[in-house]
Design an enzyme around this catalytic site. Structure first.
Site, mmCIF file in Angstrom:
data_model
loop_
_atom_site.group_PDB
_atom_site.id
_atom_site.type_symbol
_atom_site.label_atom_id
_atom_site.label_comp_id
_atom_site.label_asym_id
_atom_site.label_seq_id
_atom_site.Cartn_x
_atom_site.Cartn_y
_atom_site.Cartn_z
ATOM 1 N N LYS A 100 -10.273 -23.452 63.681
ATOM 2 C CA LYS A 100 -8.961 -23.970 63.254
ATOM 3 C C LYS A 100 -8.136 -24.375 64.480
ATOM 4 O O LYS A 100 -7.456 -25.398 64.473
ATOM 5 C CB LYS A 100 -8.197 -22.902 62.465
ATOM 6 N N LYS A 149 -19.973 -26.309 55.477
ATOM 7 C CA LYS A 149 -19.672 -25.833 54.119
ATOM 8 C C LYS A 149 -18.691 -26.749 53.386
ATOM 9 O O LYS A 149 -17.863 -27.404 54.017
ATOM 10 C CB LYS A 149 -19.120 -24.418 54.184
ATOM 11 N N LYS A 202 -11.998 -27.644 51.284
ATOM 12 C CA LYS A 202 -10.895 -28.523 50.911
ATOM 13 C C LYS A 202 -10.334 -29.237 52.135
ATOM 14 O O LYS A 202 -9.884 -30.364 52.059
ATOM 15 C CB LYS A 202 -9.797 -27.709 50.216
HETATM 16 P P1 AMP Z 1 -11.162 -19.929 50.265
HETATM 17 O O1 AMP Z 1 -11.190 -21.177 49.449
HETATM 18 O O2 AMP Z 1 -11.429 -20.181 51.708
HETATM 19 O O3 AMP Z 1 -9.980 -19.076 49.999
HETATM 20 O O4 AMP Z 1 -12.418 -19.072 49.816
HETATM 21 C C1 AMP Z 1 -12.424 -18.309 48.642
HETATM 22 C C2 AMP Z 1 -13.800 -17.755 48.410
HETATM 23 O O5 AMP Z 1 -14.730 -18.819 48.208
HETATM 24 C C3 AMP Z 1 -14.360 -16.921 49.563
HETATM 25 O O6 AMP Z 1 -15.102 -15.859 49.038
HETATM 26 C C4 AMP Z 1 -15.267 -17.871 50.292
HETATM 27 O O7 AMP Z 1 -16.322 -17.205 50.963
HETATM 28 C C5 AMP Z 1 -15.798 -18.707 49.140
HETATM 29 N N1 AMP Z 1 -16.159 -20.058 49.618
HETATM 30 C C6 AMP Z 1 -15.312 -21.048 49.983
HETATM 31 N N2 AMP Z 1 -16.014 -22.146 50.347
HETATM 32 C C7 AMP Z 1 -17.323 -21.821 50.210
HETATM 33 C C8 AMP Z 1 -18.542 -22.532 50.415
HETATM 34 N N3 AMP Z 1 -18.545 -23.807 50.799
HETATM 35 N N4 AMP Z 1 -19.709 -21.893 50.173
HETATM 36 C C9 AMP Z 1 -19.713 -20.603 49.739
HETATM 37 N N5 AMP Z 1 -18.607 -19.875 49.530
HETATM 38 C C10 AMP Z 1 -17.419 -20.485 49.749
#
Ligand code: AMP
Length: 330
Positions: A112, A195, A198
């Protein structure tokens, strides 16, 4: 006694396929089998400085998605993080015992700091501390997350153990990252990078309520490569497409494209068409359920209030005990 499980998703727009396969998919079984807390991580999302209007609608949206996809507020505790201010107090306590050096070494922070040099705020630096507070608040032991969160979980263990050592108690258990498959999952995006995220822009993510026409367009425009020699390894963007197929396509369909790739005769247009079709079959019922739930404001308000009440009971107990351990109680 049932194991305690905690997991959250940031409300930065809508849930995407990575959130689903990395975390949410596990929630459905966990709510049956464990003492589960699933929250919407709105404190965490403040690092990106959303407007109040955007924050409100994103929180509402993720809550609707949580419920639409199957979370049952009677079987688990569904809550909004900022409804439980004990989270912030525990975060403060843990911050006193978190060191600059270890926080600066966290991969997601370094990434970041590189990609958004104008907004390297303290919230980003201490993200793993807030995440530890989320989990330790309920003394959680299992945390269903994607692979991207592995290092943060290691830090949660560090903070839990350090607190225990400092005060010579066995209070916090060691939380571990968890997935019902054996491995943690990483869902790739459509733009050829690592990965699905967003922050990689609209074209990268497949949202759980994606309209059919948009879904098809996004997949047909996904990054691939210009073809390969027979037997050559897959490029990263092509591996990503195969990884996405693995989530929604039948094994024999994947095997046939694998064979074409090995022979050097693969046509990515055909692969994407197949992927788009199978993805639409997967997404369509989710989309319908999400749209039906979004409009039910009264029910969503009630669910949030009920969840906050349940989560605060657990959080207040922990904070009472933590304050006493630290020496604040009179
Ligand atoms: P976040 O959107 O970063 O708050 O992530 C919320 C949850 O989704 C967390 O458990 C992340 O590990 C999972 N997550 C977000 N993006 C991915 C991805 N591309 N692949 C697998 N898990 C994801």
């Amino acid at each position: 006694m049932k194991e305690t499980v905690v997991s959250g998703i940031r409300p930065t727009g809508k849930l995407h396929l990575g959130n689903y396969f990395g975390a949410y998919k596990n929630f459905l079984r966990l709510q049956e089998e464990t003492n589960a807390y699933f929250f919407i991580a709105d404190y965490h999302s403040l690092t990106t400085h959303p407007t109040p209007g955007d924050l409100k609608s994103s929180v509402r949206r993720v809550l609707a998605e949580y419920i639409a996809l199957g979370l049952d507020p009677e079987k688990c505790t569904v809550y909004i993080q900022s409804d439980v201010p004990e989270t912030a107090e525990l975060y403060l306590f843990l911050n006193m015992n978190a060191y600059l050096g270890e926080l600066e070494r966290v991969t997601s922070f370094k990434e970041k700091a590189r990609t958004q040099p104008n907004n390297i705020n303290a919230g980003l630096l201490t993200y793993p501390v807030l995440m530890a507070a989320d989990i330790l608040l309920h003394r959680g032991v299992k945390v269903p997350v994607g692979k991207d969160q592995e290092q943060h979980l290691e830090m949660s263990r560090t903070f839990a153990n350090r607190f225990n050592r400092l005060y010579n108690v066995e209070y916090f258990p060691e939380p571990t990252a968890f997935n019902f498959g054996t491995e943690l999952v990483k869902v790739p995006g459509l733009t050829g990078g690592g990965k699905m995220s967003k922050s990689a822009g609209e074209a990268d993510s497949i949202y759980l309520d994606e309209e059919a026409s948009v879904l098809k367009k996004k997949i047909m425009r996904a990054v691939s490569d210009s073809g390969n020699e027979p037997g050559a390894p897959k490029s990263q963007p092509v591996q990503n497409l195969f990884d996405l197929m693995n989530l929604v396509c039948a094994p024999e369909v994947i095997a046939s494209f694998e064979a074409d790739h090995k022979a050097g005769s693969i046509r990515y247009g055909d692969l994407k068409k197949q992927l788009a079709e199978d993805m639409e079959t997967f997404i369509a019922p989710l989309r319908d359920r999400i749209q039906a739930t979004l409009g039910d404001s009264k029910r969503l308000d009630e669910i949030a209030a009920y969840g906050a009440e349940k989560a605060r009971l657990s959080a207040q107990k922990t904070l009472r005990e933590v304050r006493e351990i630290i020496g604040f109680s009179r």
